[in-house]
Design a protein around this motif. Sequence first.
Motif, PDB file in Angstrom:
ATOM      1  N   SER A  12       0.826  -1.200   0.000  1.00  0.00           N
ATOM      2  CA  SER A  12       0.000   0.000   0.000  1.00  0.00           C
ATOM      3  C   SER A  12       0.863   1.254   0.000  1.00  0.00           C
ATOM      4  O   SER A  12       1.828   1.370   0.763  1.00  0.00           O
ATOM      5  N   SER A  13       0.511   2.195  -0.869  1.00  0.00           N
ATOM      6  CA  SER A  13       1.241   3.453  -1.016  1.00  0.00           C
ATOM      7  C   SER A  13       0.312   4.622  -0.719  1.00  0.00           C
ATOM      8  O   SER A  13      -0.909   4.495  -0.813  1.00  0.00           O
ATOM      9  N   PRO A  14       0.861   5.777  -0.389  1.00  0.00           N
ATOM     10  CA  PRO A  14       0.023   6.981  -0.330  1.00  0.00           C
ATOM     11  C   PRO A  14      -0.623   7.227  -1.689  1.00  0.00           C
ATOM     12  O   PRO A  14      -0.076   6.850  -2.737  1.00  0.00           O
ATOM     13  N   VAL A  15      -1.770   7.852  -1.662  1.00  0.00           N
ATOM     14  CA  VAL A  15      -2.543   8.087  -2.885  1.00  0.00           C
ATOM     15  C   VAL A  15      -2.589   9.581  -3.182  1.00  0.00           C
ATOM     16  O   VAL A  15      -2.834  10.397  -2.292  1.00  0.00           O
ATOM     17  N   LEU A  16      -2.350   9.912  -4.441  1.00  0.00           N
ATOM     18  CA  LEU A  16      -2.506  11.282  -4.910  1.00  0.00           C
ATOM     19  C   LEU A  16      -3.829  11.395  -5.665  1.00  0.00           C
ATOM     20  O   LEU A  16      -4.247  10.452  -6.351  1.00  0.00           O
ATOM     21  N   THR A  17      -4.462  12.552  -5.543  1.00  0.00           N
ATOM     22  CA  THR A  17      -5.766  12.765  -6.171  1.00  0.00           C
ATOM     23  C   THR A  17      -5.765  14.044  -6.982  1.00  0.00           C
ATOM     24  O   THR A  17      -5.323  15.091  -6.508  1.00  0.00           O
ATOM     25  N   GLY A  18      -6.255  13.941  -8.199  1.00  0.00           N
ATOM     26  CA  GLY A  18      -6.531  15.108  -9.027  1.00  0.00           C
ATOM     27  C   GLY A  18      -8.028  15.198  -9.214  1.00  0.00           C
ATOM     28  O   GLY A  18      -8.624  14.358  -9.894  1.00  0.00           O
ATOM     29  N   ALA A  19      -8.655  16.175  -8.566  1.00  0.00           N
ATOM     30  CA  ALA A  19     -10.116  16.229  -8.543  1.00  0.00           C
ATOM     31  C   ALA A  19     -10.720  17.096  -9.641  1.00  0.00           C
ATOM     32  O   ALA A  19     -11.942  17.114  -9.793  1.00  0.00           O
ATOM     33  N   ASP A  20      -9.909  17.811 -10.370  1.00  0.00           N
ATOM     34  CA  ASP A  20     -10.440  18.745 -11.380  1.00  0.00           C
ATOM     35  C   ASP A  20      -9.583  18.710 -12.635  1.00  0.00           C
ATOM     36  O   ASP A  20      -9.019  19.715 -13.056  1.00  0.00           O
ATOM     37  N   ILE A  21      -9.493  17.546 -13.252  1.00  0.00           N
ATOM     38  CA  ILE A  21      -8.632  17.385 -14.421  1.00  0.00           C
ATOM     39  C   ILE A  21      -9.451  17.645 -15.681  1.00  0.00           C
ATOM     40  O   ILE A  21     -10.347  16.871 -16.055  1.00  0.00           O
ATOM     41  N   GLU A  22      -9.160  18.748 -16.310  1.00  0.00           N
ATOM     42  CA  GLU A  22      -9.856  19.160 -17.532  1.00  0.00           C
ATOM     43  C   GLU A  22      -9.067  18.679 -18.747  1.00  0.00           C
ATOM     44  O   GLU A  22      -7.838  18.751 -18.770  1.00  0.00           O
ATOM     45  N   LEU A  23      -9.776  18.209 -19.764  1.00  0.00           N
ATOM     46  CA  LEU A  23      -9.136  17.765 -20.995  1.00  0.00           C
ATOM     47  C   LEU A  23      -9.748  18.495 -22.177  1.00  0.00           C
ATOM     48  O   LEU A  23     -10.972  18.489 -22.349  1.00  0.00           O
ATOM     49  N   ASP A  24      -8.915  19.111 -22.988  1.00  0.00           N
ATOM     50  CA  ASP A  24      -9.403  19.743 -24.209  1.00  0.00           C
ATOM     51  C   ASP A  24     -10.034  18.681 -25.111  1.00  0.00           C
ATOM     52  O   ASP A  24      -9.474  17.603 -25.308  1.00  0.00           O
ATOM     53  N   GLY A  25     -11.205  19.004 -25.609  1.00  0.00           N
ATOM     54  CA  GLY A  25     -11.858  18.110 -26.550  1.00  0.00           C
ATOM     55  C   GLY A  25     -12.735  17.049 -25.925  1.00  0.00           C
ATOM     56  O   GLY A  25     -13.429  16.334 -26.644  1.00  0.00           O
ATOM     57  N   LEU A  26     -12.703  16.921 -24.600  1.00  0.00           N
ATOM     58  CA  LEU A  26     -13.589  15.967 -23.939  1.00  0.00           C
ATOM     59  C   LEU A  26     -14.956  16.631 -23.788  1.00  0.00           C
ATOM     60  O   LEU A  26     -15.121  17.587 -23.022  1.00  0.00           O
ATOM     61  N   THR A  27     -15.933  16.140 -24.528  1.00  0.00           N
ATOM     62  CA  THR A  27     -17.231  16.810 -24.590  1.00  0.00           C
ATOM     63  C   THR A  27     -18.304  16.005 -23.868  1.00  0.00           C
ATOM     64  O   THR A  27     -18.239  14.778 -23.790  1.00  0.00           O
ATOM     65  N   GLY A  28     -19.285  16.719 -23.351  1.00  0.00           N
ATOM     66  CA  GLY A  28     -20.452  16.069 -22.778  1.00  0.00           C
ATOM     67  C   GLY A  28     -20.343  15.691 -21.322  1.00  0.00           C
ATOM     68  O   GLY A  28     -21.352  15.358 -20.696  1.00  0.00           O
ATOM     69  N   ALA A  29     -19.144  15.710 -20.749  1.00  0.00           N
ATOM     70  CA  ALA A  29     -18.976  15.359 -19.337  1.00  0.00           C
ATOM     71  C   ALA A  29     -19.234  16.608 -18.490  1.00  0.00           C
ATOM     72  O   ALA A  29     -18.545  17.612 -18.653  1.00  0.00           O
ATOM     73  N   PRO A  30     -20.209  16.581 -17.573  1.00  0.00           N
ATOM     74  CA  PRO A  30     -20.575  17.797 -16.844  1.00  0.00           C
ATOM     75  C   PRO A  30     -19.603  18.207 -15.752  1.00  0.00           C
ATOM     76  O   PRO A  30     -19.696  19.325 -15.242  1.00  0.00           O
ATOM     77  N   LEU A  31     -18.673  17.343 -15.369  1.00  0.00           N
ATOM     78  CA  LEU A  31     -17.655  17.667 -14.366  1.00  0.00           C
ATOM     79  C   LEU A  31     -16.287  17.250 -14.884  1.00  0.00           C
ATOM     80  O   LEU A  31     -16.171  16.341 -15.712  1.00  0.00           O
ATOM     81  N   PRO A  32     -15.223  17.886 -14.391  1.00  0.00           N
ATOM     82  CA  PRO A  32     -13.875  17.418 -14.744  1.00  0.00           C
ATOM     83  C   PRO A  32     -13.648  15.989 -14.257  1.00  0.00           C
ATOM     84  O   PRO A  32     -14.367  15.478 -13.383  1.00  0.00           O
ATOM     85  N   LEU A  33     -12.632  15.339 -14.800  1.00  0.00           N
ATOM     86  CA  LEU A  33     -12.262  14.007 -14.338  1.00  0.00           C
ATOM     87  C   LEU A  33     -11.736  14.068 -12.908  1.00  0.00           C
ATOM     88  O   LEU A  33     -11.086  15.034 -12.503  1.00  0.00           O
ATOM     89  N   VAL A  34     -12.009  13.017 -12.157  1.00  0.00           N
ATOM     90  CA  VAL A  34     -11.352  12.781 -10.879  1.00  0.00           C
ATOM     91  C   VAL A  34     -10.430  11.585 -11.079  1.00  0.00           C
ATOM     92  O   VAL A  34     -10.863  10.541 -11.582  1.00  0.00           O
ATOM     93  N   CYS A  35      -9.162  11.729 -10.709  1.00  0.00           N
ATOM     94  CA  CYS A  35      -8.192  10.647 -10.886  1.00  0.00           C
ATOM     95  C   CYS A  35      -7.430  10.413  -9.584  1.00  0.00           C
ATOM     96  O   CYS A  35      -7.134  11.353  -8.844  1.00  0.00           O
ATOM     97  N   ARG A  36      -7.101   9.150  -9.326  1.00  0.00           N
ATOM     98  CA  ARG A  36      -6.274   8.781  -8.178  1.00  0.00           C
ATOM     99  C   ARG A  36      -5.185   7.834  -8.651  1.00  0.00           C
ATOM    100  O   ARG A  36      -5.429   6.978  -9.504  1.00  0.00           O
ATOM    101  N   TRP A  37      -4.001   7.959  -8.046  1.00  0.00           N
ATOM    102  CA  TRP A  37      -2.876   7.131  -8.452  1.00  0.00           C
ATOM    103  C   TRP A  37      -1.890   7.015  -7.292  1.00  0.00           C
ATOM    104  O   TRP A  37      -1.884   7.833  -6.372  1.00  0.00           O
ATOM    105  N   PRO A  38      -1.027   5.982  -7.323  1.00  0.00           N
ATOM    106  CA  PRO A  38      -0.075   5.792  -6.228  1.00  0.00           C
ATOM    107  C   PRO A  38       1.046   6.815  -6.281  1.00  0.00           C
ATOM    108  O   PRO A  38       1.545   7.158  -7.362  1.00  0.00           O
TER     109      PRO A  38
END
Length: 318
Positions: A12-38
Amino acid sequence: MTPSRYASAAASSPVLTGADIELDGLTGAPLPLVCRWPDGHPPRGVVVFCHGLSASGRDYAGLSEHWAAHGYLVIHPTFPDWIGAVAAAEPGLGLDPEGDLSGWASDQTVRARMFEILHAPWYGLERIRIVGEVMDRLDRILAATCGPLRTPMACAIAGHSFGAYTSQLLAGAVIDVAGKGPQDFRDDRFAAAILLSAQGRDQQGLREGSWDGIGGPMLNVTGTLDGGAKGQDWRWKVEPYEFAPPGEKYLALLDDADHYLGGIARPGQSPQPDHRDAVEQVTLAFLDAYLGKDAAAKAWLATLSDRIGGCKGVFRRK
């Protein structure tokens, strides 16, 4: 035989979170991506997680963190059936898009509208399209999270409820679409699929033969108190496993677990620690086996028979 608690080869590792990841050209998603990674080392694989009806990419944090802590980049898109997006798009429902919408199901008008949304083909197909756009931009997501990788990683599609419907379609389940006939949305960029409270025949275009083409690894998780939107019971929920062809297919049917599987979406939503723990263990072992290529994880899955920890159930494989 009761198996020991699943212990991932990835500590088990500490987890990093990106809660507001915007991507150019990603259409139709009403909120930014939420991502988690080690934190501190490259991920072992990628999981795209699809939320259930009314939920969003901001939910399922505990399950997401569990996977990320053991080596996975977990990507959460939000789809137009999120209750906040529905409230904003349909002001006639009388919901405040900026308010607390957690009690929407107690409003019969809103409940009826969400039932319509669940069964309207556009919403299901829009989910497929958005996931495709996310995968088309995976290099940009990596750059915004854990950093570029030197070698390709295996990817899994996972989801709960409406998200399990999305997942099984991307894994190769065929549906009948009005005016178009049978449609196959398989995305070969996904090496495995996790279905948490999935759908069976005679709903949302699924029918006899829908699962014949799912050749890859698949984990179907449900509970004996789970049920469908039209009153179906757990027997309907296990149909993806029952009707998919043999070969790396798994079923976990948890005793007395309901649709929320211990509270995987939100901690206060029908919380049952033993059920949630069982879901965390079996899903992580499945990811380790089929994304991490860990023989010990696959062997642990093969030991399951009638319980995981404090959770009794039925566990099958074929």
